[in-house]
Write a protein that holds these residues in place. Structure first.
Motif, short mmCIF file in Angstrom:
data_model
loop_
_atom_site.label_atom_id
_atom_site.label_comp_id
_atom_site.label_asym_id
_atom_site.label_seq_id
_atom_site.Cartn_x
_atom_site.Cartn_y
_atom_site.Cartn_z
N LEU A 77 -11.62 15.05 86.64
CA LEU A 77 -10.35 14.48 86.18
C LEU A 77 -9.20 15.35 86.64
N VAL A 134 -11.04 11.28 89.63
CA VAL A 134 -10.04 10.36 89.09
C VAL A 134 -8.68 11.06 89.11
N VAL A 188 -10.82 7.86 92.94
CA VAL A 188 -10.32 6.69 92.23
C VAL A 188 -8.89 6.96 91.78
N GLY A 220 -6.55 6.38 89.19
CA GLY A 220 -6.66 5.88 87.83
C GLY A 220 -6.24 6.91 86.81
N LEU A 240 -11.27 6.11 81.32
CA LEU A 240 -12.45 6.59 82.03
C LEU A 240 -13.65 5.66 81.90
N LEU A 292 -14.72 2.90 84.46
CA LEU A 292 -15.45 3.18 85.71
C LEU A 292 -16.91 2.75 85.62
#
Length: 195
Positions: A48, A72, A92, A94, A99, A102
């Protein structure tokens, strides 16, 4: 100036409340965060807030060829950079607060998010999402700026970690996180485990 640092600096200046840092993570911090990456089997690692990929590279060094790595990132310019710099990573565009959309189950979640800048409700939403995607024996790791510990967002995050995860382990401090100015980015990594 490297293209990685230039991309990072541009994004940080454009969206300081989202990026929350002044430079990419040092190799020492990146390796500490990536240490929870399983090195055998076919693990799935979710990252993340990878930024320009300092921690991404450390995860890739540990991840076995049969593993998968999903990164992400909320900033579109960093998404483009990551896709170019790390073609073996599924990048990704996003939000970590979504989360579960996904549809992955993770063996490890590694975070570079600026937790102290988030409101408690957003912190809780993201932590709940992390707990939801982690496998029962999975692990989560993140870091915090030592000098930001007095901020209300940092205090809230600390409390929420203990509320969401069964075990919270704080690492040693990574004093030399930014080679040019080690005193500016003093950080500790936090690893958490779910029940």
């Amino acid at each position: 100036m490297t293209s990685q640092f230039q991309t990072f600096l541009t994004a940080a200046m454009r969206r300081p409340g989202v990026i929350g840092a002044v430079a990419p993570s040092s190799p020492g911090l990146a390796d500490l965060l990536a240490a929870i990456t399983p090195s055998t089997g076919s693990p799935t690692v979710v990252e993340l807030g990878p930024g320009t990929g300092a921690v991404t590279a450390a995860i890739q060094r540990r991840l076995p060829a049969t593993g998968s790595h999903v990164a992400v990132e909320i900033d579109q310019a960093m998404v483009r950079f990551l896709k170019s710099a790390h073609p073996g990573v599924e990048v990704v565009h996003g939000d970590a607060a979504s989360l579960t959309d996904l549809g992955v189950k993770a063996d490890a979640v590694v975070s570079g998010l600026p937790w102290a800048l988030f409101q408690p409700a957003r912190q809780r939403r993201i932590l709940d999402q992390i707990a939801a995607v982690l496998r029962p024996d999975g692990a989560f790791t993140t870091f915090a700026y030592r000098h930001a510990g007095a901020m209300s967002g940092a205090r809230s995050f600390h409390r929420l970690l203990h509320a969401v995860f069964d075990e919270v382990i704080v690492s040693h401090t990574v004093w030399r996180n930014m080679p040019a100015s080690p005193d500016l980015r003093v950080q500790k990594a936090v690893s958490c485990a779910v029940a």
